[in-house]
Scaffold this motif. Structure first.
Motif, PDB file in Angstrom:
ATOM      1  N   ASP A   1      -1.955  -3.246  -6.851  1.00 56.03           N
ATOM      2  CA  ASP A   1      -0.980  -3.135  -5.775  1.00 56.03           C
ATOM      3  C   ASP A   1      -0.950  -1.680  -5.295  1.00 56.03           C
ATOM      4  O   ASP A   1      -0.701  -0.770  -6.079  1.00 56.03           O
ATOM      5  CB  ASP A   1       0.404  -3.559  -6.268  1.00 56.03           C
ATOM      6  N   PHE A   2      -1.223  -1.478  -4.007  1.00 55.49           N
ATOM      7  CA  PHE A   2      -1.221  -0.153  -3.418  1.00 55.49           C
ATOM      8  C   PHE A   2       0.120   0.129  -2.753  1.00 55.49           C
ATOM      9  O   PHE A   2       0.843  -0.792  -2.357  1.00 55.49           O
ATOM     10  CB  PHE A   2      -2.331  -0.041  -2.354  1.00 55.49           C
ATOM     11  N   ALA A   3       0.446   1.395  -2.604  1.00 55.82           N
ATOM     12  CA  ALA A   3       1.675   1.792  -1.917  1.00 55.82           C
ATOM     13  C   ALA A   3       1.564   1.536  -0.413  1.00 55.82           C
ATOM     14  O   ALA A   3       2.552   1.216   0.242  1.00 55.82           O
ATOM     15  CB  ALA A   3       1.980   3.263  -2.180  1.00 55.82           C
ATOM     16  N   GLU A   4       0.353   1.620   0.128  1.00 54.16           N
ATOM     17  CA  GLU A   4       0.134   1.444   1.571  1.00 54.16           C
ATOM     18  C   GLU A   4      -0.870   0.318   1.820  1.00 54.16           C
ATOM     19  O   GLU A   4      -1.870   0.203   1.116  1.00 54.16           O
ATOM     20  CB  GLU A   4      -0.426   2.731   2.195  1.00 54.16           C
ATOM     21  N   GLU A   5      -0.613  -0.485   2.855  1.00 53.03           N
ATOM     22  CA  GLU A   5      -1.509  -1.587   3.199  1.00 53.03           C
ATOM     23  C   GLU A   5      -2.887  -1.097   3.637  1.00 53.03           C
ATOM     24  O   GLU A   5      -3.902  -1.714   3.331  1.00 53.03           O
ATOM     25  CB  GLU A   5      -0.896  -2.447   4.305  1.00 53.03           C
ATOM     26  N   GLY A   6      -2.932   0.015   4.328  1.00 53.83           N
ATOM     27  CA  GLY A   6      -4.202   0.571   4.795  1.00 53.83           C
ATOM     28  C   GLY A   6      -5.112   0.973   3.638  1.00 53.83           C
ATOM     29  O   GLY A   6      -6.337   0.814   3.710  1.00 53.83           O
ATOM     30  N   ASP A   7      -4.507   1.484   2.578  1.00 56.37           N
ATOM     31  CA  ASP A   7      -5.284   1.848   1.388  1.00 56.37           C
ATOM     32  C   ASP A   7      -5.883   0.603   0.737  1.00 56.37           C
ATOM     33  O   ASP A   7      -7.022   0.617   0.275  1.00 56.37           O
ATOM     34  CB  ASP A   7      -4.416   2.590   0.382  1.00 56.37           C
ATOM     35  N   ALA A   8      -5.099  -0.474   0.705  1.00 58.72           N
ATOM     36  CA  ALA A   8      -5.593  -1.730   0.131  1.00 58.72           C
ATOM     37  C   ALA A   8      -6.764  -2.271   0.950  1.00 58.72           C
ATOM     38  O   ALA A   8      -7.758  -2.741   0.388  1.00 58.72           O
ATOM     39  CB  ALA A   8      -4.464  -2.767   0.063  1.00 58.72           C
ATOM     40  N   LEU A   9      -6.659  -2.195   2.257  1.00 58.91           N
ATOM     41  CA  LEU A   9      -7.738  -2.665   3.131  1.00 58.91           C
ATOM     42  C   LEU A   9      -9.004  -1.844   2.919  1.00 58.91           C
ATOM     43  O   LEU A   9     -10.102  -2.395   2.816  1.00 58.91           O
ATOM     44  CB  LEU A   9      -7.296  -2.608   4.593  1.00 58.91           C
ATOM     45  N   SER A  10      -8.861  -0.528   2.812  1.00 55.74           N
ATOM     46  CA  SER A  10     -10.015   0.343   2.569  1.00 55.74           C
ATOM     47  C   SER A  10     -10.669   0.026   1.227  1.00 55.74           C
ATOM     48  O   SER A  10     -11.896  -0.049   1.123  1.00 55.74           O
ATOM     49  CB  SER A  10      -9.587   1.812   2.573  1.00 55.74           C
ATOM     50  N   ALA A  11      -9.842  -0.174   0.207  1.00 56.58           N
ATOM     51  CA  ALA A  11     -10.363  -0.480  -1.127  1.00 56.58           C
ATOM     52  C   ALA A  11     -11.073  -1.820  -1.131  1.00 56.58           C
ATOM     53  O   ALA A  11     -12.147  -1.971  -1.723  1.00 56.58           O
ATOM     54  CB  ALA A  11      -9.228  -0.484  -2.147  1.00 56.58           C
ATOM     55  N   LYS A  12     -10.511  -2.805  -0.455  1.00 64.19           N
ATOM     56  CA  LYS A  12     -11.136  -4.128  -0.400  1.00 64.19           C
ATOM     57  C   LYS A  12     -12.502  -4.048   0.271  1.00 64.19           C
ATOM     58  O   LYS A  12     -13.491  -4.562  -0.238  1.00 64.19           O
ATOM     59  CB  LYS A  12     -10.253  -5.117   0.356  1.00 64.19           C
ATOM     60  N   ASP A  13     -12.549  -3.377   1.417  1.00 63.24           N
ATOM     61  CA  ASP A  13     -13.805  -3.262   2.156  1.00 63.24           C
ATOM     62  C   ASP A  13     -14.868  -2.513   1.358  1.00 63.24           C
ATOM     63  O   ASP A  13     -16.046  -2.876   1.380  1.00 63.24           O
ATOM     64  CB  ASP A  13     -13.574  -2.571   3.495  1.00 63.24           C
ATOM     65  N   ALA A  14     -14.466  -1.470   0.642  1.00 64.58           N
ATOM     66  CA  ALA A  14     -15.428  -0.640  -0.078  1.00 64.58           C
ATOM     67  C   ALA A  14     -15.870  -1.247  -1.412  1.00 64.58           C
ATOM     68  O   ALA A  14     -17.023  -1.101  -1.805  1.00 64.58           O
ATOM     69  CB  ALA A  14     -14.829   0.740  -0.318  1.00 64.58           C
ATOM     70  N   MET A  15     -14.970  -1.945  -2.106  1.00 66.03           N
ATOM     71  CA  MET A  15     -15.255  -2.372  -3.483  1.00 66.03           C
ATOM     72  C   MET A  15     -15.676  -3.837  -3.620  1.00 66.03           C
ATOM     73  O   MET A  15     -16.178  -4.222  -4.666  1.00 66.03           O
ATOM     74  CB  MET A  15     -14.037  -2.122  -4.371  1.00 66.03           C
TER      75      MET A  15
END
Length: 144
Positions: free
Chosen positions: A89-103
């Motif tokens: 669980d990330f603090a920001e939705e944008g960080d979660a989206l970046s992590a999903k796309d990259a990982m």
């Protein structure tokens, strides 16, 4: 098609069915599907975890994308072993989206990860999956 788009499509199809032609148990289905393509969740489902992955190593793997608020790995109650999936669980939705796309699809301790946005869990509510297709009455006519 992603899982989120598939669920949204299913909800639209069920919602478009005339209310008089389906049982009353389906009327509450849209309230349980809270996904929207405009705003992804900040919680990621991480599948394909190695049994040797713990919460700290998972947090370390994802912390480069932003502030990680919580990490949970599902464990088997009987054996205490990892069930092979967890949540970040990330603090920001944008960080979660970046992590999903990259990982998504990348390896962690020798296993490729399967990453998607986590769906909200509804406690105590029944899970209803409508069957789209021929009704029981129509299937019986075919076999007679």
């Amino acid at each position: 098609m992603t899982m989120r788009n598939g669920i949204e499509l299913l909800v639209r199809r069920v919602s478009a069915i005339p209310q008089h032609s389906i049982s009353s148990s389906f009327h509450f289905l849209p309230q349980f599907c809270t996904c929207s393509s405009a705003s992804p969740s900040s919680k990621l489902f991480i599948g394909g975890l190695s049994w040797s992955v713990d919460e700290q190593s998972l947090k370390d793997a994802f912390s480069s994308f932003g502030e990680v608020a919580e990490v949970r790995i599902a464990y088997d109650k009987g054996s205490g072993r990892s069930r092979g999936f967890g949540f970040v669980d990330f603090a920001e939705e944008g960080d979660a989206l970046s992590a999903k796309d990259a990982m998504d699809g990348k390896g962690l301790l020798g296993r490729p990860l399967r990453i998607s946005f986590a769906l909200e869990r509804v406690r105590g509510g029944p899970v209803v999956v409508p069957r789209l297709g021929k009704s029981k009455r129509d299937r019986e006519r075919i076999f007679k």
